[in-house]
Design an enzyme around this catalytic site. Structure first.
Site, PDB file in Angstrom:
ATOM      1  N   HIS A  14       0.864  -1.199   0.000  1.00 20.40           N
ATOM      2  CA  HIS A  14       0.000   0.000   0.000  1.00 20.40           C
ATOM      3  C   HIS A  14       0.893   1.239   0.000  1.00 20.40           C
ATOM      4  CE1 HIS A  14      -3.769   2.115   1.900  1.00 20.40           C
ATOM      5  NE2 HIS A  14      -3.056   2.965   1.160  1.00 20.40           N
ATOM      6  N   HIS A  16       1.241   4.966  -2.297  1.00 16.30           N
ATOM      7  CA  HIS A  16       0.860   5.868  -3.395  1.00 16.30           C
ATOM      8  C   HIS A  16       2.139   6.533  -3.880  1.00 16.30           C
ATOM      9  CE1 HIS A  16      -3.445   5.674  -2.232  1.00 16.30           C
ATOM     10  NE2 HIS A  16      -2.919   5.436  -1.044  1.00 16.30           N
ATOM     11  N   HIS A 194      -9.566   1.277  -1.159  1.00 18.78           N
ATOM     12  CA  HIS A 194      -9.515   1.800   0.201  1.00 18.78           C
ATOM     13  C   HIS A 194     -10.926   1.686   0.781  1.00 18.78           C
ATOM     14  CE1 HIS A 194      -5.761   3.525  -1.094  1.00 18.78           C
ATOM     15  NE2 HIS A 194      -5.592   4.254  -0.022  1.00 18.78           N
ATOM     16  N   GLU A 197     -11.263   3.484   6.224  1.00 14.21           N
ATOM     17  CA  GLU A 197     -10.218   4.354   6.777  1.00 14.21           C
ATOM     18  C   GLU A 197     -10.940   5.442   7.585  1.00 14.21           C
ATOM     19  OE1 GLU A 197      -8.059   6.620   3.819  1.00 14.21           O
ATOM     20  OE2 GLU A 197      -6.383   7.036   5.174  1.00 14.21           O
ATOM     21  N   ASP A 275       1.796   3.903   3.018  1.00 11.84           N
ATOM     22  CA  ASP A 275       0.752   4.746   2.417  1.00 11.84           C
ATOM     23  C   ASP A 275       1.374   5.921   1.645  1.00 11.84           C
ATOM     24  OD1 ASP A 275      -1.849   5.415   1.769  1.00 11.84           O
ATOM     25  OD2 ASP A 275      -2.424   6.086   3.766  1.00 11.84           O
ATOM     26  N   ASP A 276       1.727   6.987   2.360  1.00 14.93           N
ATOM     27  CA  ASP A 276       2.318   8.190   1.737  1.00 14.93           C
ATOM     28  C   ASP A 276       3.525   8.613   2.565  1.00 14.93           C
ATOM     29  OD1 ASP A 276       0.069   8.935  -0.290  1.00 14.93           O
ATOM     30  OD2 ASP A 276      -0.991   8.554   1.593  1.00 14.93           O
TER      31      ASP A 276
HETATM   32  N1  ADE Z   1      -4.556   8.919  -1.460  1.00 13.91           N
HETATM   33  C1  ADE Z   1      -3.311   8.919  -0.971  1.00 13.91           C
HETATM   34  N2  ADE Z   1      -3.309   8.483   0.292  1.00 13.91           N
HETATM   35  C2  ADE Z   1      -4.584   8.183   0.609  1.00 13.91           C
HETATM   36  C3  ADE Z   1      -5.231   7.692   1.764  1.00 13.91           C
HETATM   37  N3  ADE Z   1      -4.569   7.400   2.878  1.00 13.91           N
HETATM   38  N4  ADE Z   1      -6.568   7.513   1.726  1.00 13.91           N
HETATM   39  C4  ADE Z   1      -7.248   7.817   0.640  1.00 13.91           C
HETATM   40  N5  ADE Z   1      -6.692   8.291  -0.473  1.00 13.91           N
HETATM   41  C5  ADE Z   1      -5.368   8.475  -0.489  1.00 13.91           C
HETATM   42 ZN    ZN Z   2      -3.718   4.821   0.708  1.00 14.98          ZN
END
Ligand code: ADE
Ligand code: ZN
Length: 332
Positions: A14, A16, A194, A197, A275-276
């Site tokens: 996971h 991005h 997703h 969350e 994630d990011d």
């Molecule tokens: N795009 C990038 N990170 C995300 C996240 N945690 N949840 C939803 N969309 C995203």
């Molecule tokens: Zn994500």
């Protein structure tokens, strides 16, 4: 433990790619493309990365991605992520990209996919890291826009393994994308999304029943519904959990209260991901380290999480076996 986690063979499921955009590289690319960004220093960028919810983050994330114009930019972004993977013994990465973030600004699908996929090929050759791509639809946009993206992807189908669903969850339920997911599966893409969350367990139900997803990104709120937990276990669907993302976006207010251990005890198949990472304070290894410390996870539990990362990847069975043998040789 630190050394054990750092050297542990692992997969990241996971991630991005736009969320791996480190401030230093953002400055460089903004400069060479002559695009102004509203920050004068890395310190200013870091100060701006304080979020109170998912939308707060997304606004800044889309702004950052706005400096990516040329194929080389997408290549540099992606290859710089792989260089970080190499330092953490990430052996395999399943990378999400958001085509609409770029095509809406006039950057072609081809530019995006070629830059990213050339970096993936070089990562395999130079660093020995395998990868595959997940094309994610932005759920705040219409299903029609997702259909246009699906159509644009067809000439590059051989480079893309799966479709995903990301961006603003609340108010944009999985059911909004029922038709485009059906069409994507017909094209041979594996459906992922997703869910849970910020959205509730009802969104996770929709994602598994209506979109028929094979893996849940996040899924935190699934644990509030016992029948849902049972169903996820029965269908052997894994969750890609992102601890530092959850605290950065206030999905969880303290890592010590993170549901990851509870999820494992319930029998859910969980993996650890970043994630990011450029926005949430750490790569995948830091996610393992911090959650291990917060929940006092054993080496055995860490091994299980890494094993899940290979087992629930989208690789074929032979490659899964190969990586799991590598992990077993490390652990046992
Ligand atoms: N795009 C990038 N990170 C995300 C996240 N945690 N949840 C939803 N969309 C995203
Ligand atoms: Zn994500």
């Amino acid at each position: 433990m630190k050394q054990f986690i750092e050297n542990l063979p692992k997969a990241e499921l996971h991630l991005h790619i736009e969320g791996s955009f480190e401030p230093q590289l953002m400055f460089e690319i903004a400069k060479r493309n002559n695009i102004a960004i509203p920050y004068n220093s890395i310190k200013e960028i870091e100060d701006a990365y304080k979020f109170s919810c998912l939308q707060d983050f997304l606004n800044i994330y889309y702004q950052g991605a706005g400096v990516l114009i040329k194929e080389q930019d997408f290549y540099d972004l992606t290859y710089s992520y792989f260089k970080k993977c190499a330092l953490q013994n990430v052996r395999h990465a399943e990378i999400m990209f958001d085509p609409q973030t770029h095509t809406e600004r006039g950057v072609s699908f081809e530019t995006v996919i070629n830059g990213i996929s050339k970096a993936c090929a070089d990562a395999k050759n130079n660093l020995g890291i395998s990868s595959l791509l997940i094309m994610s639809f932005l759920r705040h946009l219409s299903e029609e826009s997702a259909f246009e993206t699906l159509a644009q992807s067809i000439p590059f189908k051989h480079k893309i393994k799966a479709v995903g669903l990301d961006s603003s969850e609340q108010g944009n339920p999985p059911s909004k994308f029922k038709n485009v997911f059906e069409a994507s599966v017909k094209e041979g893409y594996i459906p992922l999304a997703h869910a849970g969350e910020e959205g509730g367990a009802d969104y996770v139900w929709e994602a598994i029943d209506i979109l028929k997803i094979k893996r849940i990104d996040h899924g935190n709120n699934a644990i509030h519904d016992d029948n849902l937990v049972k169903e996820i276990i029965k269908r052997d669907i894994a969750l890609t959990v992102c601890p530092l993302s959850n605290t950065a976006l206030k999905v969880v207010d303290d890592l010590k209260k993170h549901p990851l251990k509870k999820m494992m005890e319930l029998g859910l198949k969980v993996t650890i991901n970043s994630d990011d990472p450029a926005y949430f304070g750490g790569q995948v290894t830091k996610n393992y380290l911090d959650i291990q410390a917060a929940l006092n996870l054993s080496k055995n539990e860490i091994y299980q999480l890494a094993r899940n990362s290979f087992q629930y990847s989208l690789l074929d069975e032979n490659k899964k076996k190969k990586y799991i043998s590598e992990l077993d040789a490390y652990f046992f």
